[in-house]
Motif scaffolding. Structure first.
Motif, mmCIF file in Angstrom:
data_model
loop_
_atom_site.group_PDB
_atom_site.id
_atom_site.type_symbol
_atom_site.label_atom_id
_atom_site.label_comp_id
_atom_site.label_asym_id
_atom_site.label_seq_id
_atom_site.Cartn_x
_atom_site.Cartn_y
_atom_site.Cartn_z
ATOM 1 N N GLU A 235 -18.137 -2.069 75.714
ATOM 2 C CA GLU A 235 -16.841 -1.942 75.048
ATOM 3 C C GLU A 235 -16.364 -3.351 74.741
ATOM 4 O OE1 GLU A 235 -14.212 1.581 76.449
ATOM 5 O OE2 GLU A 235 -15.221 0.866 78.251
ATOM 6 N N GLY A 236 -16.006 -3.588 73.490
ATOM 7 C CA GLY A 236 -15.588 -4.927 73.097
ATOM 8 C C GLY A 236 -15.981 -5.209 71.663
ATOM 9 N N LEU A 237 -16.298 -6.471 71.375
ATOM 10 C CA LEU A 237 -16.666 -6.896 70.039
ATOM 11 C C LEU A 237 -18.130 -6.534 69.783
ATOM 12 C CD1 LEU A 237 -14.173 -8.587 70.963
ATOM 13 C CD2 LEU A 237 -14.989 -10.406 69.481
ATOM 14 N N ILE A 238 -18.405 -6.066 68.571
ATOM 15 C CA ILE A 238 -19.754 -5.581 68.265
ATOM 16 C C ILE A 238 -20.044 -5.817 66.793
ATOM 17 C CG2 ILE A 238 -18.975 -3.235 67.708
ATOM 18 C CD1 ILE A 238 -21.547 -2.194 69.015
ATOM 19 N N LEU A 245 -28.365 -6.983 66.801
ATOM 20 C CA LEU A 245 -27.151 -6.422 67.384
ATOM 21 C C LEU A 245 -26.463 -7.466 68.248
ATOM 22 C CD1 LEU A 245 -25.312 -3.946 68.018
ATOM 23 C CD2 LEU A 245 -26.846 -3.477 69.947
ATOM 24 N N GLN A 246 -25.171 -7.649 68.027
ATOM 25 C CA GLN A 246 -24.366 -8.574 68.834
ATOM 26 C C GLN A 246 -23.311 -7.770 69.588
ATOM 27 O OE1 GLN A 246 -25.283 -11.736 68.961
ATOM 28 N NE2 GLN A 246 -26.829 -11.385 67.349
ATOM 29 N N SER A 265 -26.595 -9.087 55.346
ATOM 30 C CA SER A 265 -26.318 -7.665 55.530
ATOM 31 C C SER A 265 -25.824 -7.456 56.950
ATOM 32 C CB SER A 265 -27.577 -6.825 55.281
ATOM 33 O OG SER A 265 -28.590 -7.162 56.212
ATOM 34 N N GLY A 266 -25.080 -6.376 57.141
ATOM 35 C CA GLY A 266 -24.594 -6.076 58.478
ATOM 36 C C GLY A 266 -23.160 -5.596 58.479
ATOM 37 N N ASP A 348 -26.038 3.027 63.431
ATOM 38 C CA ASP A 348 -26.074 4.003 64.514
ATOM 39 C C ASP A 348 -25.929 3.351 65.880
ATOM 40 O OD1 ASP A 348 -28.567 2.792 64.126
ATOM 41 O OD2 ASP A 348 -29.601 4.426 65.149
ATOM 42 N N LEU A 349 -26.153 2.009 65.955
ATOM 43 C CA LEU A 349 -25.987 1.307 67.226
ATOM 44 C C LEU A 349 -24.519 1.102 67.581
ATOM 45 C CD1 LEU A 349 -28.837 -1.368 67.058
ATOM 46 C CD2 LEU A 349 -28.852 0.926 68.052
#
Length: 645
Positions: A235-238, A245-246, A265-266, A348-349
């Motif tokens: 839970e947090g920044l994504i 994935l960050q 892209s992203g 989807d991540l």
């Protein structure tokens, strides 16, 4: 201590360590709080600084957050909503409004989700305006090149809209802003029937000079929300940038410097367990992504943003910029559909499937398929459990057959033990020769348990992270499969008006699970060692208390799986001609006396006499040693007496 007992106790201790570690890291100590976030209340009249959009870049193509003008803190969410002109939003899934000041999407309520399972519980509020407790919003705008004096849309810009404007899936809205310096910005916002906003900006240059602008999008959150704080859930920044994935926690965002990435892209956003807000730039165009957090006057700010490359608008020309906003519930099929429809990489991540993605997601699809057929996720769990048993049947069948053969070899194993006594090396060699001759694998009983571990974890993950399982009922008193069984035997399941402490909330389903586990263990003969007997006797009780705090859906799965295992093992034992001592172990029937042949009796007597002789020899040597020591002490005393005389 016997080596077998020592190894057995070591295995039990290690198992308990694993289970307690699971309990500590993965299982909540209490019910997760309501999803609506809160923040330290700002006092009326005091300013509150919301996070800013990307500032004017020092060099083209780079950006850093800048602070827009401060906004006065509202006493309540309702006051803030009334403090600025707005365009209402109404869809089958959302209700809210867009603020014309800053063109922010900052007022959204989810129509299909409530805070608790109670039917009159309030709906979940996702986004709130700046200056309110739990402020959370998205924003799009432009920054200019260094030295440029043109007024550009930002958080303070008041856009214009038709008086009858209303954003619905069938009626997009158009916002306009004329900076009075030759630039006219036209923004078209559309929404589908779920949670995606599409934003198209057109910049008309009616002036005489070319203008360069840098489009940006951001998600901002004021104050750290209450979160479940699980190690298996982010839970947090994504975001996904540069195909990676960050995930940055709230704590790390505040403590560490901002993280920046370059990508073509992203997407970037902020996520909760069940809900999220994310901004998606136009794919295939370069942008800088940034994840940041700060703390000012004890108040935390979190922001994810992107800054696009330079867009130059020649005199008399028009430039277009596109983007999207996701704001809503993380429904699996909806999120997957957006990833495919809008070509959003790895969208989807946004749902935290974890390391076992390849097992967790198929587990969800299987449950969802049968849910659509039967209309109940609890029944779907029962059906999927049966299918898993069928898939693993060859392995389990081989294991149970081997275990049945082991039971048939029990008398021979006992004879080997009596024959070789304490000579464990020769006894192990003889047993291995017997296993090889009879084609029995003594470790085969562990295989079904090992296979069940990833199945257990994937089901737990599905129950824990997917919103489809949230508030999903079973039958009777189970109104939420993702929460523990709410009943307790210690208040007679609600008959006594007393709320037991958390560790005493042992519901009906954990008791059923413990009972099935106890019956499964009683299906086999009791181990000959008394220590092992006690451990096995208490193991169902231990697991009953341990699993009482797990999601009810997982406990139902375990109980149902135990029941199917008992049935399967009983059938295989009967086919192998192995007697099932269930009634004797349960104490319903008297145990049959062990019949031994005269040769076996003589062998046992000889082995017993040999052990007695060995113990007598040990005692004799000890007594001789003690007698020698006593004689030496007496001689020493006589010598001392003679010396004194």
């Amino acid at each position: 201590m016997d080596d077998n007992n020592r190894n057995f106790l070591l295995a039990i201790v290690l198992s308990m360590v694993v289970l307690f570690a699971w309990q500590f890291f993965f299982v909540p100590a209490t019910e997760p709080p309501a999803p609506k976030t809160t923040q330290q209340q700002t006092q009326p009249g005091q300013p509150s600084k919301p996070d800013a959009g990307p500032a004017t870049p020092a060099t083209p193509g780079t950006g850093a957050p800048a602070l827009p003008s401060e906004v006065a803190a509202a006493a309540s969410r309702e006051e803030a909503l009334q403090g600025s002109p707005r365009v209402p939003i109404e869809t089958p899934s959302l209700v809210g409004s867009i603020s014309l000041k800053g063109a922010r999407i900052d007022d959204l309520t989810l129509k299909d989700y409530r805070v608790t399972v109670e039917p009159n519980s309030p709906n979940v509020v996702l986004l709130s305006p700046a200056g309110t407790p739990g402020a959370y919003y998205t924003e799009h705008g432009f920054v200019g090149a260094p030295g440029q004096t043109q007024a550009l849309p930002n958080s303070d810009t008041v856009w214009k809209a038709d008086a009858a404007a209303r954003l619905t899936p069938t009626s997009p809205i158009t916002l306009t802003y004329d900076n009075g310096q030759g630039l006219v910005f036209i923004r078209t916002i559309a929404i589908d029937d779920k949670y995606i906003f599409t934003i198209e900006d057109r910049v008309n240059n009616t002036g005489t000079d070319a203008v360069t602008v840098y489009p940006y999008g951001l998600v901002s959150r004021h104050g750290q929300p209450h979160s479940a704080a699980f190690y298996i859930l982010h839970e947090g920044l994504i975001g996904v940038v540069d195909d990676g994935l960050q995930e940055i926690s709230y704590a790390n965002a505040v403590e560490d410097p901002p993280e920046t990435f370059k990508s073509n892209s992203g997407w970037v956003g902020i996520t909760d367990k069940y809900w999220s807000a994310a901004v998606v730039p136009e794919q295939g165009k370069a942008f800088d992504a940034k994840f940041s957090g700060s703390q000012v006057d004890g108040r935390e700010r979190f922001q994810t943003d992107y800054l696009m490359g330079a867009v130059t608008v020649a005199p008399g020309a028009t430039a277009e910029v596109k983007g999207s906003v996701f704001a809503g519930a993380k429904e699996v099929n909806v999120v997957d559909g957006y990833a495919q429809k809008y070509s959003i990489p790895k969208f989807d991540l946004l749902i935290d499937w974890g390391w076992f993605y390849f097992m967790t997601k198929p587990m969800f699809y299987a449950l969802d398929f049968f849910y659509k057929l039967v209309g109940n996720f609890g029944v779907a769990i029962l059906i999927v459990t049966v299918l898993i048993k069928l898939v693993l049947f060859p392995l389990a069948n081989k294991s149970y057959v081997s275990m049945s053969k082991m039971k048939l070899l029990a008398p021979e194993m006992q004879r080997l033990k009596e024959r070789y006594g304490d000579d464990r090396v020769r006894m192990q060699q003889a047993m291995m020769e017997m296993y090889k001759k009879e084609k029995v694998n003594p470790a085969s009983g562990c295989l079904p348990i090992l296979v069940q571990i990833p199945v257990f974890f994937s089901l737990y993950k599905v129950l824990f992270v997917t919103i489809e399982m949230r508030h999903a009922p079973f039958f009777g008193w189970i109104h939420d499969l993702s929460a523990p069984d709410p009943t307790s035997i210690f208040n007679l399941f609600g008959l006594i008006p007393w709320d037991p402490p958390a560790f005493l909330i042992i519901g009906v389903w954990p008791l059923i699970m413990g009972l099935t586990m106890w019956v499964q263990m009683k299906l086999n003969p009791a181990p000959p060692d008394p220590v092992q007997q006690k451990i096995f006797a208490w193991m169902p009780v231990f697991f009953t208390f341990l699993l009482a705090s797990f999601p009810a859906g997982l406990v139902i799965y375990w109980a149902w799986n135990n029941f199917l295992s008992v049935l399967q093992q009983a059938i295989i034992m009967a086919r192998q001609g192995v007697e099932i001592p269930l009634m004797e172990n349960l104490g319903i029937k008297r145990k049959k006396p062990v019949v031994t042949t005269p040769v076996e009796t003589e062998t046992k007597k000889a082995a017993k006499q040999a052990r007695r002789a060995k113990r007598a020899g040990v005692r004799s040597r000890a007594e001789n040693a003690d007698g020698g020591e006593a004689e030496d002490e007496a001689q020493t005393a006589r010598e001392r007496t003679e010396t004194k005389g």
